[in-house]
Write a protein that holds these residues in place. Structure first.
Motif, short mmCIF file in Angstrom:
data_model
loop_
_atom_site.label_atom_id
_atom_site.label_comp_id
_atom_site.label_asym_id
_atom_site.label_seq_id
_atom_site.Cartn_x
_atom_site.Cartn_y
_atom_site.Cartn_z
N ARG A 110 2.86 -7.00 6.87
CA ARG A 110 3.21 -8.02 5.86
C ARG A 110 1.97 -8.49 5.09
N GLY A 111 1.32 -7.50 4.46
CA GLY A 111 0.22 -7.86 3.56
C GLY A 111 -1.14 -7.29 3.91
N GLY A 112 -1.23 -6.51 4.98
CA GLY A 112 -2.54 -5.97 5.39
C GLY A 112 -3.02 -4.86 4.46
N ASP A 113 -4.35 -4.70 4.41
CA ASP A 113 -4.98 -3.69 3.56
C ASP A 113 -5.56 -2.60 4.46
N ILE A 114 -4.96 -1.40 4.38
CA ILE A 114 -5.37 -0.32 5.29
C ILE A 114 -6.82 0.11 5.03
N ASP A 115 -7.28 0.00 3.79
CA ASP A 115 -8.67 0.39 3.49
C ASP A 115 -9.65 -0.41 4.33
N LYS A 116 -9.32 -1.68 4.51
CA LYS A 116 -10.23 -2.53 5.31
C LYS A 116 -10.28 -2.03 6.75
#
Ligand code: SAM
Length: 266
Positions: free
Chosen positions: A132-138
């Motif tokens: 619910r909103g996470g950034d996989i690149d990070k």
């Protein structure tokens, strides 16, 4: 220390916060949770009382978890405090990796040995939906930073619905293989319904060999993830709360009607 079923208990998992910067669908409700009041959250000094009592009783393995441990203010200081104690063979952290790129080197310098990073898919959209909103690149940058910092072995925790042959899990397995990272598949559990499983590629979930106790962010020692039992360190003191948890650790998990992964630490 040994429990009443002669299992050697040497592993303490410490949840340092109930706060999290993600809202994974299988872990937290979309609207978030009722947060513990700040006064309920253990101070570093209180956590260290439990660490010292646990080390004195034979614990030599500690994992920092949450909530998301990297959102706890001054977490690096806590890692330094824990790692400075003699007798710890294994000091790890479980994290969602959103802040890991920033912290990996400081964690290593503070004495953390290794990290487990949660990653259920390699598809950026699916990752954003599940978390619910996470950034996989990070997360990917955090994994790379951890490898470079020497937080070894870096392991991946991958939650699956039923099987490690699900397409997302297969991709995560291939990713792990390519980077030389161990992947652990954790089948989605429901504590309230008493649905729990042995972790594929890990040691969790097998009651016969369970070696753990848990400390929640608000000071409860829990002998078992799959049981409601808990002993308050503010009420009993750290030593006695650990002894009570040890003496009452059940032979096998059943149902946990009140606890959730986000406040016990998974
Ligand atoms: N925030 C950190 C993270 O995401 O890794 C640490 C806390 S999280 C609660 C710890 C682990 O619990 C994660 O690997 C997560 O995937 C797992 N977990 C959470 N809810 C779960 C569920 N319902 N079934 C199985 N594993 C779950």
């Amino acid at each position: 220390m040994f429990d009443s079923y002669n299992r050697r208990i040497n592993y303490l998992r410490i949840s340092v916060t109930d706060r999290c910067n993600l809202r994974c669908t299988y872990c937290m409700p979309a609207e978030g949770i009722t947060l513990m009041p700040h006064s309920d959250i253990l101070s570093f000094e209180e956590i260290m009382e439990v660490v010292d009592a646990a080390l004195a009783q034979g614990v030599d393995k500690i994992r920092i978890t949450g909530g998301e441990p990297l959102v706890r203010k001054d977490i690096i200081t806590l890692i330094q405090m824990i790692s400075s104690r003699p007798g710890i063979q294994d000091l790890g952290m479980t994290t969602n990796g959103q802040l890991l790129e920033k912290y990996a080197q400081s964690l290593k310098d503070a004495g953390l040995h290794r990290v487990n990073v949660s990653l259920d898919t390699l598809n950026p959209e699916t990752y954003c939906q599940v978390t619910r909103g996470g950034d996989i690149d990070k997360v990917l940058k955090g994994i790379e930073a951890s490898v470079n910092a020497g937080l070894a072995p870096v392991k991946i925790n991958c939650v699956i619905v039923k099987s490690s042959s699900e397409p997302d899990a297969v991709e995560v397995a291939e990713f792990g293989k390519k980077l030389g990272l161990q992947v652990r598949f954790i089948r989605q559990m429901d504590l309230e319904k008493g649905e729990f499983y042995i972790v594929d590629g890990g040691s969790g979930g097998d009651c016969s060999t369970c070696n753990r106790l848990r400390l929640t962010a608000n000071g409860m020692i829990k002998p078992c993830l799959f049981n409601d039992m808990e002993y308050n360190i503010r009420e009993h003191g750290a030593h006695k709360a650990l002894q009570l948890a040890l003496g009452n650790k059940p032979s096998c998990g059943t149902i946990n009607k009140h606890g959730e992964f986000y406040n016990i630490g998974g």
